[in-house]
Scaffold this active site. Structure first.
Site, mmCIF file in Angstrom:
data_model
loop_
_atom_site.group_PDB
_atom_site.id
_atom_site.type_symbol
_atom_site.label_atom_id
_atom_site.label_comp_id
_atom_site.label_asym_id
_atom_site.label_seq_id
_atom_site.Cartn_x
_atom_site.Cartn_y
_atom_site.Cartn_z
ATOM 1 N N ARG A 26 -1.828 3.564 -0.592
ATOM 2 C CA ARG A 26 -2.190 2.520 -1.563
ATOM 3 C C ARG A 26 -2.854 3.129 -2.798
ATOM 4 O O ARG A 26 -2.752 2.563 -3.897
ATOM 5 C CB ARG A 26 -3.094 1.485 -0.906
ATOM 6 C CG ARG A 26 -2.368 0.666 0.152
ATOM 7 C CD ARG A 26 -3.168 -0.533 0.609
ATOM 8 N NE ARG A 26 -2.414 -1.319 1.597
ATOM 9 C CZ ARG A 26 -2.724 -2.554 1.964
ATOM 10 N NH1 ARG A 26 -3.789 -3.149 1.458
ATOM 11 N NH2 ARG A 26 -1.985 -3.194 2.852
ATOM 12 N N ARG A 44 1.183 1.471 12.712
ATOM 13 C CA ARG A 44 0.946 0.046 12.988
ATOM 14 C C ARG A 44 2.272 -0.698 13.010
ATOM 15 O O ARG A 44 3.082 -0.574 12.089
ATOM 16 C CB ARG A 44 0.013 -0.573 11.937
ATOM 17 C CG ARG A 44 -1.354 0.093 11.889
ATOM 18 C CD ARG A 44 -2.290 -0.571 10.906
ATOM 19 N NE ARG A 44 -3.548 0.168 10.819
ATOM 20 C CZ ARG A 44 -4.566 -0.157 10.031
ATOM 21 N NH1 ARG A 44 -4.478 -1.216 9.247
ATOM 22 N NH2 ARG A 44 -5.663 0.570 10.026
ATOM 23 N N GLU A 55 -6.349 -4.856 -1.424
ATOM 24 C CA GLU A 55 -7.228 -4.048 -0.581
ATOM 25 C C GLU A 55 -6.811 -2.580 -0.539
ATOM 26 O O GLU A 55 -5.642 -2.261 -0.360
ATOM 27 C CB GLU A 55 -7.233 -4.605 0.849
ATOM 28 C CG GLU A 55 -8.126 -3.816 1.805
ATOM 29 C CD GLU A 55 -7.854 -4.135 3.264
ATOM 30 O OE1 GLU A 55 -8.182 -3.280 4.106
ATOM 31 O OE2 GLU A 55 -7.310 -5.214 3.563
ATOM 32 N N ARG A 81 2.570 -2.364 2.815
ATOM 33 C CA ARG A 81 2.511 -2.689 4.248
ATOM 34 C C ARG A 81 3.663 -1.987 4.964
ATOM 35 O O ARG A 81 4.773 -2.500 5.045
ATOM 36 C CB ARG A 81 2.598 -4.200 4.452
ATOM 37 C CG ARG A 81 2.132 -4.674 5.827
ATOM 38 C CD ARG A 81 2.268 -6.190 5.950
ATOM 39 N NE ARG A 81 1.461 -6.881 4.988
ATOM 40 C CZ ARG A 81 0.179 -7.225 5.170
ATOM 41 N NH1 ARG A 81 -0.414 -6.936 6.309
ATOM 42 N NH2 ARG A 81 -0.501 -7.860 4.235
ATOM 43 N N SER A 100 -11.728 -0.814 3.515
ATOM 44 C CA SER A 100 -12.505 -1.811 4.241
ATOM 45 C C SER A 100 -13.626 -1.075 4.951
ATOM 46 O O SER A 100 -13.373 -0.149 5.725
ATOM 47 C CB SER A 100 -11.613 -2.545 5.251
ATOM 48 O OG SER A 100 -12.281 -3.663 5.787
#
Length: 424
Positions: free
Chosen positions: A390, A261, A348, A276, A351
């Site tokens: 994460r 990403r 987070e 991130r 999801s």
């Protein structure tokens, strides 16, 4: 995507959805193009009826030995007009389809209405955050002091937001992937896949990454291929343009993949550490269901992701995303947020979303209900099970010791060859 007819017949409802999603898209261009499209279609149909009449008249004239040259000429002019309108129709339909492709999904009636993440709704919590007798360090401090996370050399190799794992960190990342896949396949009934990491543009269009979010995708210049940002893209598209039997459903798929990403628009956010980054590992869950059972399957998927965190004994909470924070393709989303001591808050880690028939409509994925001839669009669901990097972060921070080491969760010790602690 949404049907043009649905938008036409539910204009105010769609406009309200856009407003509650903080989407500024103006539907007036769709209205104009949709009206033009229907007008052209009507004119083409009228001309085709006229051409059929002329064709029948020509046949009759020839049968009776009459001169049909004027009628043949008229039919030629009619055919030329139809061809002209078909070209114009194709141009208008391309514009309409582009607008349809950038309109987000309708959110489910149980999705909370809210502006942003501050208005998400907490559903439940599990576990109690640990109380430390010392000031807990961040994962990047722990990783650099132990020599197992190298952000400087990661940046030297690939630029900012890339990291080099070393030794115990690399092994722990691999252990987590195996543990997650084993749990989902042996306990939750998912079939493991290893999918391509590069895909065609139409595959990204199917799940909704394109055209709206192209700036977040990495793309090859010569082959027009995209590096996947999640294996949701590949697994959901496995049955694109297929009609499945209802007896085959639901399908449970899981896969590990690296995710790429660009994180466009995230300047200044989580610039340190692994939260991130441009490349990370994830174990993904995907379900393909009929249109009656998808919300029951969503709850099960959330529980599947929770099981991973519970086995790792990591405190977390489940929240329902509000309309202003929900993803483009989702009708309803639950996020799992894991506790990070260094930040003193939940972040987070998974999801889980039900996209209903939004993605299936884009990729032509249908099923045939038992005993019926008419096919229906499938419902598709996706969820992180979990984001591996994460999870590594959460373990390092929640299991850290005062001497700078951190413990390995008991369930992972066999995957780590018996290693119980990571220390200098």
């Amino acid at each position: 995507m949404l049907e043009a007819r649905f938008i036409r017949e539910n204009r105010e409802k769609v406009q309200e959805m856009l407003k509650n999603r903080n989407n500024s898209l103006d539907l007036s261009e769709f209205d104009r193009l949709d009206a033009e499209r229907r007008e052209i279609l009507s004119e083409v149909e009228a001309l085709k009826r006229e051409r059929n009449t002329e064709s029948a008249k020509i046949a009759q004239f020839k049968k009776e030995g009459k001169d049909a040259s004027e009628v043949i000429k008229a039919m030629g002019m009619t055919s030329a007009k139809i061809k002209e309108l078909d070209t114009k129709l194709a141009e208008v339909e391309e514009k309409v389809n582009y607008i349809l492709m950038i309109i987000p999904n309708m959110y489910h009636e149980t999705t909370p209405i809210g502006k942003d993440e501050e208005e998400n709704v907490e559903i439940r919590k599990w576990g109690t955050p640990r109380e430390f007798a010392f000031t807990p360090k961040s994962h990047w401090e722990i990783g650099e002091e132990l020599g197992i996370l190298d952000f400087e050399r990661g940046a030297k190799l690939s630029g900012s937001r890339f990291v080099l794992y070393r030794g115990a960190a690399a092994r722990l990342e691999r252990a987590l992937i195996s543990f997650m896949l084993d749990t989902h396949t042996t306990e939750h009934g998912y079939t493991e896949h290893l999918t391509p990491f590069m895909v065609k543009s139409e595959v990204c269009e199917g799940t909704g990454q394109l055209p709206k979010f192209e700036e977040d995708m990495y793309k090859t210049t010569e082959d027009n291929m995209y590096l996947i940002s999640t294996s949701e893209i590949t697994m959901t598209n496995i049955h694109r343009k297929e009609i499945l039997d209802q007896a085959e459903l639901p399908k449970y798929y899981t896969a590990y993949s690296p995710c790429f990403r660009r994180e466009a628009g995230s300047y200044g956010k989580d610039v340190k550490g692994l939260i991130r980054v441009h490349q990370f590992n994830k174990v993904e869950m995907v379900k393909i269901t009929d249109n009656k059972t998808s919300y029951d399957e969503l709850e099960k998927m959330v529980n599947n992701a929770e099981t991973i965190l519970q086995k790792l004994e990591l405190p977390y909470r489940v929240i329902a995303l509000c309309s202003g924070d929900i993803g483009f393709s989702a009708a309803k989303t639950y996020d799992l947020e894991v506790w990070l001591p260094s930040q003193n808050k939940y972040r987070e880690i998974s999801s889980c979303s039900n996209c209903e028939d939004f993605q299936a409509r884009r990729m032509g994925l249908k099923y045939r209900p038992q005993g019926e001839n008419k096919s229906e669009f499938c419902h598709t669901l996706n969820g992180s099970g979990l984001a591996v990097g994460r999870t590594l972060v959460a373990i390092m921070e929640n299991y850290q010791q005062e001497d700078g080491s951190f413990l390995i969760p008991k369930v992972l010790v066999p995957y780590m060859g018996g290693m119980e602690v990571v220390k200098k």
